[in-house]
Design a protein around this motif. Structure first.
Motif, PDB file in Angstrom:
ATOM      1  N   ASP A 211       2.163  -4.660   5.997  1.00 12.67           N
ATOM      2  CA  ASP A 211       1.103  -5.035   5.052  1.00 12.67           C
ATOM      3  C   ASP A 211       1.675  -5.002   3.635  1.00 12.67           C
ATOM      4  O   ASP A 211       1.860  -3.943   3.045  1.00 12.67           O
ATOM      5  N   MET A 212       1.952  -6.187   3.104  1.00  8.46           N
ATOM      6  CA  MET A 212       2.654  -6.264   1.813  1.00  8.46           C
ATOM      7  C   MET A 212       1.833  -5.715   0.657  1.00  8.46           C
ATOM      8  O   MET A 212       2.378  -5.152  -0.284  1.00  8.46           O
ATOM      9  N   SER A 213       0.515  -5.875   0.711  1.00  6.63           N
ATOM     10  CA  SER A 213      -0.298  -5.363  -0.400  1.00  6.63           C
ATOM     11  C   SER A 213      -0.192  -3.843  -0.457  1.00  6.63           C
ATOM     12  O   SER A 213      -0.149  -3.249  -1.531  1.00  6.63           O
ATOM     13  N   LEU A 214      -0.095  -3.206   0.719  1.00 10.06           N
ATOM     14  CA  LEU A 214       0.049  -1.744   0.758  1.00 10.06           C
ATOM     15  C   LEU A 214       1.421  -1.341   0.220  1.00 10.06           C
ATOM     16  O   LEU A 214       1.539  -0.470  -0.647  1.00 10.06           O
ATOM     17  N   VAL A 215       2.470  -1.992   0.709  1.00  9.00           N
ATOM     18  CA  VAL A 215       3.837  -1.659   0.281  1.00  9.00           C
ATOM     19  C   VAL A 215       4.011  -1.861  -1.218  1.00  9.00           C
ATOM     20  O   VAL A 215       4.494  -0.989  -1.934  1.00  9.00           O
ATOM     21  N   MET A 216       3.600  -3.034  -1.681  1.00  8.30           N
ATOM     22  CA  MET A 216       3.779  -3.359  -3.102  1.00  8.30           C
ATOM     23  C   MET A 216       2.888  -2.478  -3.985  1.00  8.30           C
ATOM     24  O   MET A 216       3.188  -2.220  -5.140  1.00  8.30           O
ATOM     25  N   GLY A 217       1.777  -2.010  -3.411  1.00  9.87           N
ATOM     26  CA  GLY A 217       0.820  -1.224  -4.186  1.00  9.87           C
ATOM     27  C   GLY A 217       1.192   0.235  -4.367  1.00  9.87           C
ATOM     28  O   GLY A 217       0.826   0.849  -5.364  1.00  9.87           O
ATOM     29  N   ILE A 218       1.930   0.817  -3.403  1.00 10.15           N
ATOM     30  CA  ILE A 218       2.182   2.263  -3.523  1.00 10.15           C
ATOM     31  C   ILE A 218       3.647   2.670  -3.606  1.00 10.15           C
ATOM     32  O   ILE A 218       3.949   3.789  -3.994  1.00 10.15           O
TER      33      ILE A 218
END
Length: 259
Positions: A211-218
């Motif tokens: 999940d890229m939004s999770l990776v990029m977000g945290i």
């Protein structure tokens, strides 16, 4: 200060190089992502770090001490805990017992005390009960402590798995696709929980995630693995705009990865 360093790590199965000459460093307190296509070698790397596999070549150093050749439970005792892509709970045990099992390696009584039921045994068990209950409350599972693990909804099973990993009192937590099978709301909650857990438990975290939004977000830094090799390393911004990474994994939709 460096907590973990991976030096020229390789793992060959027959003629296939699943992991090839990987170098990584994790500093104390960092939250680092590990991404790449399916079959890139991410879970194999986790299995090497946790002693499930022995490397063909290279070294893994935890706080200046090599852990290559140690068994998984020994590596766990030295401070590395993990969750799995497919949840691995003791499904027929209660939520509480799942967490207490992880605490047992840090128990304050010995086997003789347990067999003879000495006061130190009861005191130790009571202490573990309190710690386990506190951890379950943190993960909003306190009210489910007497339920069987298999009866929990999927998102709660994920939380229980992370709680159990933390009960081993690790310094490094490896999360293998924690958002797998979660809806966007659950993923957003998980993201907040990972952030909070890192701060509250003073942890270093390495995270495999699609999940890229999770990776990029945290994540503060991200390593990209492709065909068993690290092809890039950098901040989320650097990774998003890296041509090699876009070609190998992210495709054109990387511009939509937010956070």
């Amino acid at each position: 200060m460096i907590l973990l360093s991976v030096n020229h790590l390789s793992k060959t199965f027959g003629g296939l190089k699943a992991v090839s000459d990987v170098n990584m460093e994790l500093k104390i307190g960092e939250l680092v992502g590990l991404i790449g296509p399916n079959g890139a070698g991410k879970t194999t790397l986790f299995n090497l770090l946790t002693g499930v596999y022995k490397p063909t070549d290279g070294d893994i150093v935890l706080r200046r001490e090599t852990i290559v050749g140690l068994k998984p439970h020994q590596i766990n005792q030295k401070g590395i805990a993990r969750t799995f892509q497919n949840i691995r709970l003791f499904s027929n045990l209660t939520v509480m017992d799942n967490v207490k099992i992880a605490y047992h390696q840090h128990r304050s009584y010995n086997m003789l005390s347990a067999i003879l039921r000495l006061p130190s045994y009861f005191h130790g068990e009571e202490e573990m009960d309190k710690k386990a209950e506190r951890l379950l409350e943190i993960f909003k599972l306190g009210h489910k402590k007497d339920e069987l693990a298999k009866n929990l909804p999927y998102g709660e099973q994920r939380r229980l798995e992370i709680a159990r990993a933390l009960a081993a009192q690790p310094q490094l937590l490896l999360l293998d696709e924690p958002a797998a099978g979660m809806n966007p709301q659950e993923t957003a909650e998980l993201m907040e929980m990972i952030r909070w857990v890192r701060k509250e438990f003073d942890l270093t975290i390495l995270l495999i995630e699609h999940d890229m939004s999770l990776v990029m977000g945290i994540c503060e830094r991200i390593y990209v693995l492709d065909y068993g090799q690290i092809i890039a390393e950098g901040t989320p911004e650097q990774i998003k705009s890296n041509p090699k990474v876009i070609e190998a994994y992210l495709g054109e939709d990387v511009t939509h990865a937010h956070g």
